[in-house]
Enzyme design. Sequence first.
Site: not given
Ligand SMILES: NC(=O)c1ccc[n+]([C@@H]2O[C@H](COP(=O)([O-])OP(=O)(O)OC[C@H]3O[C@@H](n4cnc5c(N)ncnc54)[C@H](O)[C@@H]3O)[C@@H](O)[C@H]2O)c1
Length: 259
Positions: A152, A156
Site C-alpha cells: 500500500y 501511494k
Molecule cells: N480510509 C482511509 O483512511 C484512507 C486514508 C488515505 C487514503 N485513502 C484512499 O482513499 C481512497 C478511497 O478509500 P476509502 O477509504 O473511501 O475506501 P472505501 O473502501 O470506502 O471505498 C473505495 C471504493 O473503491 C471501490 N473499488 C475498489 N476496487 C475497485 C476497482 N478495481 N475498480 C473500481 N472501483 C473499485 C470500492 O468498491 C469502494 O466503493 C483509496 O484510494 C484509499 O487508498 C483512504
Amino acid sequence: MMILNDKVAVVTGASQGLGRGFAEILLENGAKVALLDLNETLGREVQAHFNEIYGSDRTQFYPCDVASDELFKDAFQKVLHKFGRVDVFCNNAGILNEKDWEKTVSINLSGVVRGTYLAMDHMKKQNGGQGGVIINVASMAGLGPLPGAPIYTATKHGVVGFSRALAETSNIADYGVRINALCPGFVRTALLNSFQTDEKAMLESIMEKAKFLEVEDVAKAFLLLVKDESLNGAVLVVASAGTAFMSFPTELPRTPVTL
Ligand SMILES: NC(=O)c1ccc[n+]([C@@H]2O[C@H](COP(=O)([O-])OP(=O)(O)OC[C@H]3O[C@@H](n4cnc5c(N)ncnc54)[C@H](O)[C@@H]3O)[C@@H](O)[C@H]2O)c1
C-alpha cells in the site's frame, strides 16, 4: 477559481467512503458527476440518493473495474457519450490488500495511471480538448511508511511521484491540464474494516492511536485542489492536525558517507 457549474466530473470508487464524499461536494458546487465503481448495488443506491437531492440528470453510475484497461476505457466512453465532455477526473478507487499484492498494485497504482492517461488524452489542448484537472488520491502513506502495509505504501508513493512528474510535463508542454495529489490521514471507511495483511495487529495498534478525519474534511481539501487554478503538481496533506501543502526541497537532504 474554476467554476464548476455544468462542468462534468468523473470519480472512481464513488460508491462509498471518500469517493462518495468527493462526488457529493462536486454536485453541491454545480457539477455533473459520473460515479465509477465495482460495487454496482451501492453505486446505484448512491445515484438514486443524489438524484433526489440534486436533480435527476446530474449523476450517473457506471460499473467499472479500474484494474482492467478494457472496462475502464469502456466506462469512460460511456461517460463521454452521455455528458459530452469531462473536466474533472478523480482517481480515488483503492484497496488495502497486502496478501494479494498484485491486485493492490493494479488498482492503487496502475488504475491511477490508466485513469490519468484516459483523462489526459481527452482533456489536453493538443488533442483539441478544453483542459481540465485530475486529482489522484494517494495517502499519508504516499509520503512515509505505513508499517504493516509495504505494498500500500509503495503504491501511494507511486501515485505521488507519478502525479508530480506528469504535472511538470503537462506544464512544460502546455496541455492545459492540472494534476494534483491528495494525501489524507485515516478516515473510518470500508477500506479500514476490510484490510488484508499478515501484520493485522501492527496496523490495528497504529489505528488505535490515530485520530480519524471526517469524509467532509477531506472533501473540502479535495475541492480546493479542483478549483484553485494556480495549483498543478500540488500535494495536499489532510491530517487531524490540519491541512497543508507538502513542500519538496529541490535538493534532497543527505547524510554524506566516507567509503
Ligand atoms: N480510509 C482511509 O483512511 C484512507 C486514508 C488515505 C487514503 N485513502 C484512499 O482513499 C481512497 C478511497 O478509500 P476509502 O477509504 O473511501 O475506501 P472505501 O473502501 O470506502 O471505498 C473505495 C471504493 O473503491 C471501490 N473499488 C475498489 N476496487 C475497485 C476497482 N478495481 N475498480 C473500481 N472501483 C473499485 C470500492 O468498491 C469502494 O466503493 C483509496 O484510494 C484509499 O487508498 C483512504
